[in-house]
Design a protein around this motif. Structure first.
Motif: not given
Ligand SMILES: Nc1ncnc2c1ncn2[C@@H]1O[C@H](COP(=O)(O)OP(=O)(O)OP(=O)(O)O)[C@@H](O)[C@H]1O
Ligand SMILES: [Mg+2]
Ligand SMILES: [Zn+2]
Lengths: 365, 198
Positions: B29-33
């Motif tokens: 999720l962090y990387l997608v954001k």
């Protein structure tokens, strides 16, 4: 010091059982399958080790519970007004996520199973042990090791190391390819180091038991004469030499031929000079009781001591039953006994705390 | 998270030590954001490591150059070699610069039951290093497990005829202890108190 305020949570058939108002003598009476031995097993887990059934932790969690169990007890000082009057709370539990991992709490802080041994020495005699003398030599070695660990926790490490080294050496000996000498040297160095200490621990145990047995009266319990027969030379150096010298023979046999894995515990009914395995059921039981009591005294070492006697009264004639109660009363251990009938305990009922056990519940009588 | 690609990434991250499915999802999720900055940077770092990661020909350490950073560091004392089971042990010992010499990674430990034989470990390479001269001391830093200690004994015996001093980590180490899990204080103590092999 005695155990009191005992609680079992989803432990085997006990959903939530508590025992309060314990005394020197504690009796659990109930029908077959009621949950008496389960309570003794729970108490046996307040010491280091696997408990009196040597069962897997996962099997102990109640089938109707969420998986995982909890056992708690307070260790109450004899002198409730003294400076160390505060009871010590001991607890052990498992959790559903990791049913094979045992946690320990002492006075609310996370601790280790070994630390329980600082507080409490727990001994037991169960019907399963009735076979000890007729059983394999391996069962008697395990018996010696369990008793030795209760006296010296370090014994367990040597036993574990020795058997790991033994498996390694046997694998090398039975391999198709001839084992490399330097590799065998490495394994044998450890076999000898831990093996010598293992045998020494067993010999020390048997010597201690012999001494403790000599102090007890020879009647009415058949007095056993114990001897530890070493399966290899004593001492690290001589064991190492023997292992080195047996290599060719061991290679042909495909396994290690000398060492503590061949130790024996010889037991003889002293008065008659008959091997224990040849004695009557009652005589064997009497010898086991004598050994259990002797070990209880030997293992106490200033700790609180509890003795779990599962169905001992049932197999004894009234004379010996009375003598057993007398001897137990002379000692200082807290006693837990089970039985199917109250009548067997008549002689000590006035001094005993009694619970009727039924369907995983305990009702004080 | 419907996409197959995202699921695959989460599954791969979940296998990393210390992570699990839940933390992996948070990381994804962090990387997608932060797909504009953090994702390319991570990708680049991973690629950089993948393209340059090599095993050191001298000691067996894993680094981005060969010889590795330890072996090519001129301040280090090449006359002293610390023998360890795995790269993880090397890194544990080197974390706090506890040891000023160089290392030799065996790549495991002898185990008859697991079928790990002397020729499966880089023992011949170690003997060659020592035989080549210029080495005064071998420190055996095997784990305190049965297999670790058997391996130490084996290597000591193979080094017997060579002109080096062989020492062993002092046994302040817990039984069954693995070097990788020890704190620096314990490691330093074990190194300081190393003793000749008995
Ligand atoms: N994990 C478990 N969950 C629920 N019940 C269990 C579990 N393990 C064992 N039991 C049950 O506990 C019951 C009581 O066993 P226990 O051995 O304590 O009986 P007992 O009172 O000592 O009987 P006996 O007089 O026959 O020796 C048995 O019926 C057994 O099936
Ligand atoms: Mg029972
Ligand atoms: Zn290197």
């Amino acid at each position: 010091m005695t155990l009191d305020r005992i609680s079992l949570e989803t432990f085997r058939n006990h959903a939530a059982t508590s025992l309060e108002g314990t005394g020197r003598f504690n009796l659990l009476v109930g029908e077959n399958g009621a949950g008496k031995t389960n309570i003794l097993e729970a108490l046996s887990l307040l010491a280091p080790g696997r408990g009196l059934r040597r069962a897997a932790l996962a099997d102990m969690a109640g089938q109707d519970g969420a998986g995982g169990f909890g056992i708690g007890a307070s260790l109450v000082p004899a002198d409730a007004s003294g400076p160390a009057a505060e009871p010590v709370r001991l607890g052990t539990f498992t959790q559903a996520a990791q049913p094979g991992r045992r946690h320990v709490r002492i006075d609310g802080s996370a601790s280790s199973a070994v630390a329980l041994g600082e507080w409490l020495s727990v001994g037991w005699l169960t019907p399963a042990m009735d076979r000890l003398f007729a059983d394999s030599a391996g069962a008697r070695r395990r018996y010696m090791d369990r008793l030795a660990v209760a006296i010296d926790p370090g014994h367990a490490a040597h036993a574990a190391r020795f058997s790991a080294a033994l498996r390694e050496r046997n694998r090398l000996l039975s391999a198709e390819r001839a084992p490399e000498a330097a590799w065998l040297d490495g394994i044998e160095a450890q076999l000898a180091r831990h093996g010598a200490l293992l045998t020494e621990g067993r010999a020390r145990l048997v010597a201690g038991l012999t001494e403790a047995l000599a102090e007890a009266p020879a009647e009415p319990f058949a007095r056993p004469a114990l001897s530890h027969r070493a399966g290899g030379p004593l001492g690290e150096k001589d064991l190492l030499t023997a292992l080195h010298e047996e290599r060719a023979k061991a290679r042909r046999a495909g396994r290690t031929l000398t060492g503590p894995h061949r130790d024996e515990l010889d037991v003889v009914f002293a008065a008659k000079n008959v091997a224990a395995a040849q004695c009557s059921t009652g005589e064997q039981k009497a010898m086991l009781i004598a050994m259990t009591l002797a070990h209880g005294r030997l293992a106490q070492q200033g700790r609180a001591s509890i003795l779990l006697l599962d169905e001992v009264a049932a197999h004894l004639d009234p004379l010996r039953r009375g003598a057993l109660f007398e001897r137990l009363a002379e000692g200082s251990a807290q006693i837990w006994m089970t039985g199917t009938e109250m009548a067997a305990f008549e002689a000590i009922l006035p001094q005993a705390s009694v619970w009727r056990i039924a369907e995983g519940r305990a009702i004080p009588v | 998270m419907a996409s197959q690609e995202i699921e695959t990434l989460a599954a791969a991250l979940a296998r990393l030590p210390g992570l699990g499915p839940r933390s992996a999802r948070r990381a994804v999720l962090y990387l997608v954001k932060r797909r504009e900055n953090a994702l390319p940077a991570l990708l680049e770092a991973l690629e950089g490591v993948r393209d340059t990661l090599v095993e050191c020909d001298i000691c067996g350490n894993v680094d981005t150059r060969n010889p590795c950073g330890v072996c090519s560091d001129p301040r280090r004392d090449a006359r002293s070699i610390c023998v360890v089971e795995d790269v993880a042990d090397l890194w544990a010992l080197d974390r706090a610069r506890l040891f000023t010499g160089t290392y030799h990674v065996l790549g495991g430990k002898l185990s008859a039951l697991d079928g790990v034989r002397p020729e499966d470990l880089s023992i011949a390479e170690l003997l060659e290093r020592v035989g080549g001269g210029g080495v005064d001391e071998i420190v055996l830093a095997m784990n305190a497990t049965l297999e670790g200690q058997t391996t130490a004994h084996y290597i000591a015996e193979r080094l017997e005829d060579l002109p080096v001093r062989v020492t062993q980590l002092a046994h302040g180490l817990p039984v069954g202890g693995e070097l990788d899990y020890l704190d620096e204080g314990t490691l330093a103590q074990a190194l300081r108190a190393r003793r000749p092999l008995g």
